[in-house]
Design a protein around this motif. Structure first.
Motif, mmCIF file in Angstrom:
data_model
loop_
_atom_site.group_PDB
_atom_site.id
_atom_site.type_symbol
_atom_site.label_atom_id
_atom_site.label_comp_id
_atom_site.label_asym_id
_atom_site.label_seq_id
_atom_site.Cartn_x
_atom_site.Cartn_y
_atom_site.Cartn_z
ATOM 1 N N ARG A 173 13.290 30.060 93.513
ATOM 2 C CA ARG A 173 14.175 29.114 94.477
ATOM 3 C C ARG A 173 14.804 28.202 93.618
ATOM 4 O O ARG A 173 16.171 27.625 93.815
ATOM 5 C CB ARG A 173 13.317 28.384 95.326
ATOM 6 N N ARG A 176 7.599 32.649 93.417
ATOM 7 C CA ARG A 176 8.793 32.323 94.521
ATOM 8 C C ARG A 176 9.097 30.606 94.047
ATOM 9 O O ARG A 176 10.664 30.421 94.254
ATOM 10 C CB ARG A 176 8.080 32.258 95.860
ATOM 11 N N THR A 220 19.015 27.770 93.152
ATOM 12 C CA THR A 220 19.877 26.647 93.540
ATOM 13 C C THR A 220 20.729 26.286 92.448
ATOM 14 O O THR A 220 21.715 25.724 92.645
ATOM 15 C CB THR A 220 18.923 25.513 93.959
#
Length: 219
Positions: free
Chosen positions: A186, A182, A190
């Motif tokens: 992430r 995760r 971004t």
DNA sequence: TTGCGCGTGCGCTATCCCGT
DNA sequence: ACGGGATAGCGCACGCGCAA
């Protein structure tokens, strides 16, 4: 093999606290001091480095004592300024490299924004006071870096677990745990999200597919 | 394909030269 | 004589060629 550009050895006088902090950071990142400096020079425009405060020379009492371990002067103590030594391409000034290393420390401390003006700089126009200036040259550099370092989108899409590991930047055969997975997703999202300045729809789509495959595999 | 030897480049450390 | 800057030297990593 010969090199076209010979590296130059720089001696950078600096406060012992600054030297220790830089060396700690280099050790923490498992690189050498030259790598730190080169990284900053690569991603930060010269104008920003020039504007960054110079940590400066060590003060008058900040000296280190070195005992010679061999040679005719063996055992003799030498007092000298604390310093960093790096080998890099020639043509840089010591102050410039000291500023670059100071930026590396600042970034490591979480100061992820670098102001383009110092307190000594001429006052900015009223409407710009207190705002960071976005340097177009920096944007171009960052886009180039993101493009070079990002994975190449797979022509046939993400079809296997190995493809998914590749897209997420894990080595083949690696079994990342859920939290690592995760966190990596992430971080990459971004960067590659189409709404980001460096976004890429195709990469983002493959990131989602990769995540789906690995999540299914972990379930 | 693997292991070995050799050559080259580079980083780090210690030393030495030279200016003050 | 002292001290700062430049650089020599050592050790390690890596690439390449060759032989088994």
């Amino acid at each position: 093999m010969t090199q076209d550009i010979k590296k130059h050895s720089y001696t950078i006088p600096c406060a012992s606290t600054f030297r220790d902090a830089v060396m700690d950071l280099a050790a923490k990142r498992r690189v050498n001091v030259g790598d730190l400096a080169r990284s900053v020079l690569l991603v930060v425009p010269q104008s920003v480095i020039d504007e960054f405060p110079d940590p400066g020379e060590p003060d008058q009492h900040d000296r280190e004592t070195v005992i010679l371990k061999s040679g005719t002067a063996k055992g003799r103590p030498w007092r000298r300024k604390p310093r960093l030594q790096v080998r890099m391409a020639p043509g840089f000034e010591v102050e410039f490299m000291r500023r670059a290393l100071a930026i590396a420390l600042a970034l490591d401390h979480g100061e992820t924004r670098v102001l383009l003006h110092s307190e000594e700089a001429p006052p900015a126009p009223p409407e710009a006071t207190g705002r960071e200036v976005v340097d177009p040259e920096e944007i171009v550099r960052l886009r180039t870096i993101v493009s070079v370092l990002s994975f190449d989108p797979l022509n046939d899409g993400v079809r296997s677990r190995e493809d998914a590991l590749y897209v997420l930047g894990f080595p083949p055969g690696r079994i990342p745990d859920g939290e690592t997975l995760r966190a990596r997703f992430r971080m990459l999202a971004t960067i590659h999200h189409p709404d980001s300045p460096h976004g890429d729809h195709r990469r983002m789509s493959q990131l989602n597919s990769a995540m789906d495959i690995l999540k299914r595999g972990a379930a």
